[in-house]
Every structure is written in structure tokens, then in C-alpha cells.
Design a protein around this motif. Structure first.
Motif, PDB file in Angstrom:
ATOM      1  N   GLY A   1       1.456  35.314 -43.301  1.00 41.74           N
ATOM      2  CA  GLY A   1       0.581  34.163 -43.257  1.00 41.74           C
ATOM      3  C   GLY A   1       0.462  33.402 -44.557  1.00 41.74           C
ATOM      4  N   ASP A   2       1.470  33.540 -45.432  1.00 44.41           N
ATOM      5  CA  ASP A   2       1.432  32.847 -46.722  1.00 44.41           C
ATOM      6  C   ASP A   2       2.663  31.949 -46.851  1.00 44.41           C
ATOM      7  OD1 ASP A   2       1.081  31.973 -49.298  1.00 44.41           O
ATOM      8  OD2 ASP A   2       0.786  33.967 -50.167  1.00 44.41           O
ATOM      9  N   PRO A   3       2.677  30.793 -46.166  1.00 40.54           N
ATOM     10  CA  PRO A   3       3.849  29.926 -46.220  1.00 40.54           C
ATOM     11  C   PRO A   3       4.133  29.376 -47.611  1.00 40.54           C
ATOM     12  CG  PRO A   3       2.036  28.804 -45.129  1.00 40.54           C
ATOM     13  CD  PRO A   3       1.613  30.223 -45.303  1.00 40.54           C
ATOM     14  N   THR A   4       3.096  29.175 -48.429  1.00 40.36           N
ATOM     15  CA  THR A   4       3.332  28.679 -49.786  1.00 40.36           C
ATOM     16  C   THR A   4       4.118  29.698 -50.600  1.00 40.36           C
ATOM     17  OG1 THR A   4       1.345  27.313 -49.754  1.00 40.36           O
ATOM     18  CG2 THR A   4       2.239  27.882 -51.911  1.00 40.36           C
ATOM     19  N   GLU A   5       3.781  30.960 -50.480  1.00 40.74           N
ATOM     20  CA  GLU A   5       4.544  32.001 -51.188  1.00 40.74           C
ATOM     21  C   GLU A   5       5.974  32.070 -50.668  1.00 40.74           C
ATOM     22  OE1 GLU A   5       5.622  35.114 -53.749  1.00 40.74           O
ATOM     23  OE2 GLU A   5       4.042  33.589 -53.832  1.00 40.74           O
ATOM     24  N   ALA A   6       6.143  31.903 -49.367  1.00 38.55           N
ATOM     25  CA  ALA A   6       7.494  31.907 -48.800  1.00 38.55           C
ATOM     26  C   ALA A   6       8.336  30.789 -49.402  1.00 38.55           C
ATOM     27  CB  ALA A   6       7.430  31.767 -47.282  1.00 38.55           C
ATOM     28  N   ILE A   7       7.768  29.585 -49.522  1.00 39.96           N
ATOM     29  CA  ILE A   7       8.504  28.462 -50.088  1.00 39.96           C
ATOM     30  C   ILE A   7       8.673  28.641 -51.595  1.00 39.96           C
ATOM     31  CG2 ILE A   7       8.478  25.963 -50.466  1.00 39.96           C
ATOM     32  CD1 ILE A   7       9.222  26.898 -47.613  1.00 39.96           C
ATOM     33  N   ARG A   8       7.730  29.288 -52.254  1.00 29.25           N
ATOM     34  CA  ARG A   8       7.877  29.599 -53.682  1.00 29.25           C
ATOM     35  C   ARG A   8       9.121  30.481 -53.886  1.00 29.25           C
ATOM     36  NH1 ARG A   8       3.110  31.339 -54.505  1.00 29.25           N
ATOM     37  NH2 ARG A   8       2.284  29.564 -55.699  1.00 29.25           N
ATOM     38  N   ILE A   9       9.263  31.496 -53.060  1.00 32.89           N
ATOM     39  CA  ILE A   9      10.425  32.387 -53.170  1.00 32.89           C
ATOM     40  C   ILE A   9      11.705  31.633 -52.837  1.00 32.89           C
ATOM     41  CG2 ILE A   9      11.522  34.442 -52.177  1.00 32.89           C
ATOM     42  CD1 ILE A   9       8.596  35.476 -51.680  1.00 32.89           C
ATOM     43  N   HIS A  10      11.673  30.848 -51.764  1.00 29.58           N
ATOM     44  CA  HIS A  10      12.818  30.027 -51.374  1.00 29.58           C
ATOM     45  C   HIS A  10      13.242  29.112 -52.519  1.00 29.58           C
ATOM     46  CE1 HIS A  10      14.879  26.717 -49.167  1.00 29.58           C
ATOM     47  NE2 HIS A  10      14.081  25.928 -49.863  1.00 29.58           N
ATOM     48  N   SER A  11      12.273  28.439 -53.119  1.00 25.48           N
ATOM     49  CA  SER A  11      12.584  27.466 -54.167  1.00 25.48           C
ATOM     50  C   SER A  11      13.189  28.131 -55.395  1.00 25.48           C
ATOM     51  CB  SER A  11      11.321  26.690 -54.558  1.00 25.48           C
ATOM     52  OG  SER A  11      10.808  25.983 -53.455  1.00 25.48           O
TER      53      SER A  11
ATOM     54  N   ILE B   1       5.081  21.910 -46.456  1.00 25.93           N
ATOM     55  CA  ILE B   1       4.941  23.354 -46.249  1.00 25.93           C
ATOM     56  C   ILE B   1       4.122  23.624 -44.988  1.00 25.93           C
ATOM     57  CG2 ILE B   1       3.821  25.430 -47.160  1.00 25.93           C
ATOM     58  CD1 ILE B   1       4.627  24.440 -49.973  1.00 25.93           C
ATOM     59  N   ALA B   2       3.064  22.859 -44.805  1.00 28.76           N
ATOM     60  CA  ALA B   2       2.192  23.083 -43.651  1.00 28.76           C
ATOM     61  C   ALA B   2       2.926  22.895 -42.330  1.00 28.76           C
ATOM     62  CB  ALA B   2       0.991  22.138 -43.724  1.00 28.76           C
TER      63      ALA B   2
ATOM     64  N   GLN C   1       4.420  23.573 -60.488  1.00 26.21           N
ATOM     65  CA  GLN C   1       4.053  22.160 -60.547  1.00 26.21           C
ATOM     66  C   GLN C   1       4.448  21.438 -59.265  1.00 26.21           C
ATOM     67  OE1 GLN C   1       2.242  20.946 -63.081  1.00 26.21           O
ATOM     68  NE2 GLN C   1       2.069  18.998 -61.977  1.00 26.21           N
ATOM     69  N   MET C   2       5.642  21.737 -58.766  1.00 25.18           N
ATOM     70  CA  MET C   2       6.114  21.135 -57.522  1.00 25.18           C
ATOM     71  C   MET C   2       5.195  21.501 -56.359  1.00 25.18           C
ATOM     72  SD  MET C   2       9.652  21.938 -55.467  1.00 25.18           S
ATOM     73  CE  MET C   2       9.015  23.550 -54.948  1.00 25.18           C
ATOM     74  N   LEU C   3       4.771  22.755 -56.310  1.00 29.85           N
ATOM     75  CA  LEU C   3       3.953  23.217 -55.185  1.00 29.85           C
ATOM     76  C   LEU C   3       2.563  22.586 -55.174  1.00 29.85           C
ATOM     77  CD1 LEU C   3       4.884  27.018 -55.103  1.00 29.85           C
ATOM     78  CD2 LEU C   3       5.625  25.236 -53.524  1.00 29.85           C
ATOM     79  N   LYS C   4       2.135  22.022 -56.299  1.00 24.82           N
ATOM     80  CA  LYS C   4       0.834  21.348 -56.355  1.00 24.82           C
ATOM     81  C   LYS C   4       0.879  19.940 -55.764  1.00 24.82           C
ATOM     82  CE  LYS C   4      -0.695  23.802 -60.515  1.00 24.82           C
ATOM     83  NZ  LYS C   4      -1.003  23.657 -61.968  1.00 24.82           N
ATOM     84  N   ASP C   5       2.074  19.410 -55.582  1.00 20.97           N
ATOM     85  CA  ASP C   5       2.223  18.047 -55.060  1.00 20.97           C
ATOM     86  C   ASP C   5       1.703  18.004 -53.620  1.00 20.97           C
ATOM     87  OD1 ASP C   5       3.209  15.648 -53.917  1.00 20.97           O
ATOM     88  OD2 ASP C   5       4.911  15.604 -55.282  1.00 20.97           O
TER      89      ASP C   5
END
Length: 271
Positions: free
Chosen positions: A146-156, A180-181, A169-173
Motif C-alpha cells: 500500500g505504499d505506491p510512492t515507495e514503489a515509484i521511489r525504488i523504480h526511479s 503516482i496516484a 525532490q521529484m517525488l514532491k512535485d
């Protein structure tokens, strides 16, 4: 602009944006993390001389539930279903971007008959290395937790090699948060189905269509390596580097990207 509807071989309804225009057909397969609207600027320019159709890949359809059985073979079959519905008016120039370029190449390899040629922009084919490799299961675990932001952090981090501070910084945009949502699951699925192709590109030696391999001068180094490996095995390949551009020339330099597609079309269609 109208909506084109086609049934996939497995009975799933597919949709595509038909931008109109007159002339030979260009079929665009959009990149991951976004839908066909990411190519709005290029589509507007291309309709001067071409009919432009942009497929909406099934995992990016609104409200879709993505099955674990999804694969690049399904993506290729979807591209072919749309292309075959268009080919009655003549062969189609197939244009794919990023993971969409992988789907495009796989579709053309599976059945080249609907196509006059292929344009593949920064295709992340697993040539000598996987796309996300060992990071993939970690991204999947984060998504399932249930943590899509962490998933995209790892992907990125796995794909870009960007410093952690730059990724944060990118994830704060807010725009990235919105993507991501809506598209995190599709993005992680894409990583999985690309890596599932396995290493190696010798199979592309059977693809006799003219292929233009586009790369951004500032695209990630691993993408340059993958393009070079593809060019070495494709029988009729041309590599074009977009000066001063990275992985997103569709947004930052639509005119330059359109001009290269026009050049590829001239070679594919003749004239």
C-alpha cells in the motif's frame, strides 16, 4: 478528434485517440506512467500530412484492474489489433516511446504485415542488463503493502541512477504525485513484463522492417547502450540522436521529434 474502439484478441475492449489528419497512418504507442495525452503536442503537428492514432494501452485505461497475467505478449497483441483495424487503408508507421517502444517492437516482430516501418524512441529492451533487476521485487512489495510512492521511489532509483536527493525532490512535485496516484501499479507492472522478456536481442534479427531508433542525447546511459545493442542486430536500422534532449522530447521538443518521425515516414512510405 474521435475515439476508436477495437477488440483485443482476448476480448478486452481497446480504445485509441483518432486525431484525424490526411495521409498515411501513424500509430503511436505511449510511454509508461502516462497516457496518450503525453503525445498531444506531437500529434497536433503530425496531423499535417498524416492520420494520427494514439492507442491507450490497456493498463492505463481509467479504472482498469490489472491482472497478474499481463505480459508484453498481451501488449503486442493489443498494438496489432489496433494496427490491423487501420491497415485496410494502407500500411501503418508504428511509433513507440519508452516501454511503448518495447511493445511496438514486439508487435512488429510478431507480425510485420500491417506496418511500413517502426520508430522506437528510447526502448528499454533488456539487452545486456535487466531494466530494474533485483529492485523489481522490492518495488512490488512496496506496492502490495500500500505504499505506491515507495514503489515509484525504488523504480526511479533503479532506472535513472539519480541521486536519492534528486529523486526525493521529484517525488514532491504535485504532478508526479498525481501520476503516482493513478499509474503506480501500471508502472511497476511494466517493469515486470519488460524484465520478463529476458536478456538478449538476437530475435530482432528477424525483423526486416525499416526501424528508426531515436535516443535523446541526454537520455540515461543505459538507454544508449540498449539502442546500440538493438541497432547491431536489426537488419535495417538507423540511429538518430535528438540533440540536447533526454527521454521526454515529446514534451520538451515536439517539433524536433515530429521532424524525425516525418523523416522516418518518408523512408518507410517512400516519396
Amino acid at each position: 478528434m474521435t475515439e476508436l474502439r477495437v477488440l483485443a484478441p482476448d476480448g478486452v475492449p481497446l480504445t485509441a485517440v483518432d486525431d484525424g489528419g490526411s495521409g498515411p497512418t501513424v500509430l503511436v504507442v505511449h510511454p509508461g506512467g502516462r497516457g496518450p495525452e503525453s503525445w498531444d503536442g506531437v500529434a497536433r503537428l503530425l496531423t499535417d500530412g498524416f492520420r494520427v492514432v494514439r492507442i491507450r494501452r490497456r493498463i492505463y485505461a481509467p479504472g482498469v484492474r490489472i491482472g497478474r497475467g499481463h505480459s508484453m505478449a498481451v501488449e503486442a497483441a493489443d498494438v496489432l489489433a489496433v494496427a490491423e483495424s487501420l491497415a485496410a487503408d494502407g500500411p501503418v508507421l508504428l511509433v513507440g516511446h519508452s516501454s511503448g517502444a518495447v511493445a511496438a517492437l514486439e508487435a512488429a516482430l510478431r507480425d510485420p504485415s500491417p506496418f511500413a516501418g517502426v520508430v522506437a524512441y528510447d526502448p528499454p529492451i533488456p539487452t545486456r542488463s535487466l531494466l530494474v533487476g533485483e529492485a523489481g521485487p522490492r518495488a512490488r512489495a512496496a506496492l502490495d503493502a500500500g505504499d505506491p510512492t515507495e514503489a515509484i521511489r525504488i523504480h526511479s532509483r533503479a532506472i535513472t541512477g539519480m541521486p536519492a536527493e534528486a529523486v526525493e525532490q521529484m517525488l514532491k512535485d504535485p504532478r508526479v504525485q498525481a501520476l503516482i496516484a493513478t499509474h503506480a501499479e501500471a508502472q511497476i507492472v511494466e517493469d515486470e513484463i519488460i524484465d520478463a522478456l529476458g536478456l538478449g536481442v538476437d530475435r530482432y534479427g528477424a525483423l526486416g522492417l525499416p526501424v528508426t531508433l531515436l535516443q535523446g542525447e541526454q537520455s540515461f546511459p543505459h538507454l544508449h547502450e540498449r539502442v546500440a545493442d538493438l541497432a547491431a542486430v536489426l537488419p535495417d536500422a538507423r540511429v538518430v540522436t535528438l540533440a540536447g534532449q533526454g527521454h521526454g522530447a515529446n514534451a520538451t521538443a515536439p517539433e524536433a521529434l515530429t521532424e524525425e518521425i516525418r523523416r522516418a515516414a518518408k523512408g518507410a512510405f517512400g516519396g
